[in-house]
Scaffold this active site. Structure first.
Site, mmCIF file in Angstrom:
data_model
loop_
_atom_site.group_PDB
_atom_site.id
_atom_site.type_symbol
_atom_site.label_atom_id
_atom_site.label_comp_id
_atom_site.label_asym_id
_atom_site.label_seq_id
_atom_site.Cartn_x
_atom_site.Cartn_y
_atom_site.Cartn_z
ATOM 1 N N ASP A 46 1.698 -98.465 -0.214
ATOM 2 C CA ASP A 46 1.939 -98.487 1.236
ATOM 3 C C ASP A 46 3.421 -98.302 1.548
ATOM 4 O O ASP A 46 4.291 -98.636 0.751
ATOM 5 C CB ASP A 46 1.423 -99.824 1.804
ATOM 6 C CG ASP A 46 1.172 -99.740 3.307
ATOM 7 O OD1 ASP A 46 1.194 -98.627 3.869
ATOM 8 O OD2 ASP A 46 0.964 -100.804 3.921
ATOM 9 N N ASN A 86 4.827 -95.252 2.953
ATOM 10 C CA ASN A 86 5.343 -93.873 2.945
ATOM 11 C C ASN A 86 5.916 -93.475 4.306
ATOM 12 O O ASN A 86 6.972 -92.853 4.389
ATOM 13 C CB ASN A 86 4.229 -92.873 2.599
ATOM 14 C CG ASN A 86 3.706 -93.046 1.196
ATOM 15 O OD1 ASN A 86 4.281 -93.801 0.415
ATOM 16 N ND2 ASN A 86 2.630 -92.355 0.875
ATOM 17 N N GLY A 87 5.186 -93.829 5.365
ATOM 18 C CA GLY A 87 5.612 -93.464 6.714
ATOM 19 C C GLY A 87 6.953 -94.108 7.051
ATOM 20 O O GLY A 87 7.864 -93.453 7.579
ATOM 21 N N ARG A 88 7.099 -95.403 6.720
ATOM 22 C CA ARG A 88 8.348 -96.110 7.014
ATOM 23 C C ARG A 88 9.508 -95.561 6.194
ATOM 24 O O ARG A 88 10.635 -95.481 6.670
ATOM 25 C CB ARG A 88 8.166 -97.616 6.769
ATOM 26 C CG ARG A 88 7.524 -98.327 7.959
ATOM 27 C CD ARG A 88 6.959 -99.666 7.576
ATOM 28 N NE ARG A 88 5.691 -99.515 6.877
ATOM 29 C CZ ARG A 88 5.063 -100.499 6.252
ATOM 30 N NH1 ARG A 88 5.614 -101.707 6.220
ATOM 31 N NH2 ARG A 88 3.906 -100.285 5.670
ATOM 32 N N HIS A 144 4.859 -89.109 2.310
ATOM 33 C CA HIS A 144 3.698 -88.922 1.431
ATOM 34 C C HIS A 144 4.081 -88.044 0.240
ATOM 35 O O HIS A 144 3.710 -88.322 -0.894
ATOM 36 C CB HIS A 144 2.528 -88.300 2.196
ATOM 37 C CG HIS A 144 2.009 -89.170 3.311
ATOM 38 N ND1 HIS A 144 1.854 -90.525 3.161
ATOM 39 C CD2 HIS A 144 1.624 -88.879 4.584
ATOM 40 C CE1 HIS A 144 1.389 -91.035 4.298
ATOM 41 N NE2 HIS A 144 1.248 -90.057 5.172
ATOM 42 N N SER A 195 -7.854 -94.471 2.655
ATOM 43 C CA SER A 195 -8.968 -95.359 2.990
ATOM 44 C C SER A 195 -9.930 -94.650 3.937
ATOM 45 O O SER A 195 -9.573 -93.656 4.595
ATOM 46 C CB SER A 195 -8.440 -96.641 3.647
ATOM 47 O OG SER A 195 -8.017 -96.378 4.974
ATOM 48 N N LEU A 234 -5.748 -94.318 -20.996
ATOM 49 C CA LEU A 234 -5.735 -94.963 -19.679
ATOM 50 C C LEU A 234 -6.878 -94.467 -18.794
ATOM 51 O O LEU A 234 -7.108 -93.265 -18.682
ATOM 52 C CB LEU A 234 -4.392 -94.654 -18.996
ATOM 53 C CG LEU A 234 -4.243 -95.098 -17.542
ATOM 54 C CD1 LEU A 234 -4.150 -96.616 -17.446
ATOM 55 C CD2 LEU A 234 -3.004 -94.456 -16.900
ATOM 56 N N ARG A 256 -1.841 -107.996 3.271
ATOM 57 C CA ARG A 256 -3.272 -107.868 3.557
ATOM 58 C C ARG A 256 -3.940 -106.936 2.549
ATOM 59 O O ARG A 256 -3.285 -106.204 1.824
ATOM 60 C CB ARG A 256 -3.519 -107.393 4.993
ATOM 61 C CG ARG A 256 -2.819 -106.104 5.350
ATOM 62 C CD ARG A 256 -3.152 -105.690 6.802
ATOM 63 N NE ARG A 256 -2.330 -104.549 7.185
ATOM 64 C CZ ARG A 256 -1.161 -104.662 7.814
ATOM 65 N NH1 ARG A 256 -0.695 -105.835 8.169
ATOM 66 N NH2 ARG A 256 -0.457 -103.572 8.103
HETATM 67 C C1 IPE Z 1 -3.953 -99.039 3.068
HETATM 68 O O1 IPE Z 1 -2.806 -98.731 3.778
HETATM 69 C C2 IPE Z 1 -4.594 -97.780 2.589
HETATM 70 C C3 IPE Z 1 -3.873 -97.049 1.581
HETATM 71 C C4 IPE Z 1 -2.770 -97.414 0.991
HETATM 72 C C5 IPE Z 1 -4.462 -95.807 1.192
HETATM 73 P P1 IPE Z 1 -2.796 -98.639 5.370
HETATM 74 O O2 IPE Z 1 -1.404 -98.339 5.761
HETATM 75 O O3 IPE Z 1 -3.834 -97.666 5.807
HETATM 76 O O4 IPE Z 1 -3.248 -100.087 5.782
HETATM 77 P P2 IPE Z 1 -3.027 -100.887 7.139
HETATM 78 O O5 IPE Z 1 -3.489 -99.992 8.249
HETATM 79 O O6 IPE Z 1 -1.559 -101.173 7.236
HETATM 80 O O7 IPE Z 1 -3.832 -102.130 6.987
HETATM 81 C C1 IPE Z 2 0.610 -95.306 2.577
HETATM 82 O O1 IPE Z 2 1.685 -95.140 3.428
HETATM 83 C C2 IPE Z 2 -0.164 -94.027 2.359
HETATM 84 C C3 IPE Z 2 -1.470 -93.984 3.011
HETATM 85 C C4 IPE Z 2 -2.048 -94.971 3.633
HETATM 86 C C5 IPE Z 2 -2.174 -92.724 2.953
HETATM 87 P P1 IPE Z 2 1.519 -95.221 5.017
HETATM 88 O O2 IPE Z 2 1.294 -93.838 5.532
HETATM 89 O O3 IPE Z 2 0.501 -96.197 5.392
HETATM 90 O O4 IPE Z 2 2.957 -95.711 5.425
HETATM 91 P P2 IPE Z 2 3.335 -96.761 6.561
HETATM 92 O O5 IPE Z 2 2.549 -97.988 6.316
HETATM 93 O O6 IPE Z 2 3.006 -96.117 7.863
HETATM 94 O O7 IPE Z 2 4.812 -96.967 6.391
HETATM 95 MG MG MG Z 3 0.582 -98.187 5.784
#
Ligand code: IPE
Ligand code: IPE
Ligand code: MG
Length: 256
Positions: free
Chosen positions: A33, A35-37, A50, A78, A144, A207
């Site tokens: 989790d 990547n966006g931030r 990503h 997900s 693995l 979570r």
């Molecule tokens: C969980 O991350 C799913 C994956 C890492 C693929 P999300 O970023 O989708 O989860 P929430 O929305 O913060 O709970």
């Molecule tokens: C996890 O990074 C990758 C996926 C859920 C596909 P996010 O895209 O959820 O990144 P944030 O949580 O927005 O920073």
């Molecule tokens: Mg996320």
């Protein structure tokens, strides 16, 4: 004088030396989790995060194979992630395709067995065929076990299992009294695999986000503030070391 690279290698080596190979978790699951931030912090579009995350995927798989880990499960997409903007979803699916095409040879060379956890039939045919091809071509490997959770939802996985078990019950293939924990485990996507001992979540979120709800019953949880594209070998070793310091009780009393 040490270069930056050497210091990093030295730190990794120091942590690696502290890991007890006898107490390695059998199965590590990771919620990748942040990547966006990561991208936002740099003023980049989310998808750049990503793409950067792929480097971490490579490094963690390579390290897992190196240390002799048996099972690694990475949560990549997900069932709820379809609700993101279509452009982000298609970019992610494109990355999956690209990754599988590029990495198949490496997976084969490193004796890695690749599998997808999730509703694979819900993915576009071009993605599905590449994933299926990679699964088949690595199915005889004995190193693995690398699972990618894609179009994965733990509740959906349980729905699939309940339907499968109910079908067999209605067909008369099994009796009501035969429904037990073992049978349920055997009808999940992770059939024949041990439950994760260690769950890692990056980016500081506390979570589960609908991940492996059944299988994580007794997993040790490690949350790190590090964002996924920054999560490297060093952090992976830190998580394993932290795990090795835990006392796993499984509901029992451990005598002093
Ligand atoms: C969980 O991350 C799913 C994956 C890492 C693929 P999300 O970023 O989708 O989860 P929430 O929305 O913060 O709970
Ligand atoms: C996890 O990074 C990758 C996926 C859920 C596909 P996010 O895209 O959820 O990144 P944030 O949580 O927005 O920073
Ligand atoms: Mg996320």
């Amino acid at each position: 004088m040490f270069s930056k690279v050497n210091i990093k290698v030295q730190q990794e080596q120091e942590l690696f030396n502290q890991i007890d190979p006898q107490k390695l978790p059998k199965h590590i699951a990771i919620i990748m989790d942040g990547n966006g931030r990561w991208a936002k912090k740099r003023g980049l579009p989310r998808v750049a995060g990503h793409r950067a995350g792929i480097q971490s995927v490579r490094e963690i798989i390579e390290t897992s194979a190196e240390i002799g880990l048996n099972y690694l499960t990475l949560y990549a997409f997900s069932a709820e992630n379809w609700q993101r903007p279509p452009s982000e979803v298609s970019y992610l699916m494109g990355l999956v395709e690209e990754y599988v095409l590029k990495e198949l040879e490496t997976l084969k060379k490193n004796n890695i067995k690749f599998q997808v956890l999730g509703r694979i039939h819900g993915l576009a045919p071009s993605v599905r065929t590449k994933l299926e091809d990679a699964r088949q071509k690595t199915s005889q490997n004995t190193g693995l076990n690398f699972n990618v959770a894609l179009n994965y939802g733990a509740r959906l996985e349980l729905v699939d299992a309940f339907q499968e078990i109910s079908k067999r019950l209605l067909d008369g293939a099994i009796q009501l009294s035969e429904i037990n924990e073992e049978l349920i485990s055997q009808n999940l996507y992770t059939r024949d695999q041990p439950d994760p001992d260690l769950l890692i979540r990056t980016s500081g979120e506390f979570r589960i986000s609908n991940f492996l709800l059944w299988q994580l019953a007794y997993a040790e949880i490690f949350v790190t503030p590090v964002l996924w594209p920054d999560f490297k070998k060093l952090h992976f070793f830190q998580a394993i070391l932290d795990y090795q310091g835990r006392e796993r009780r499984f509901g029992k009393v451990i005598s002093p």
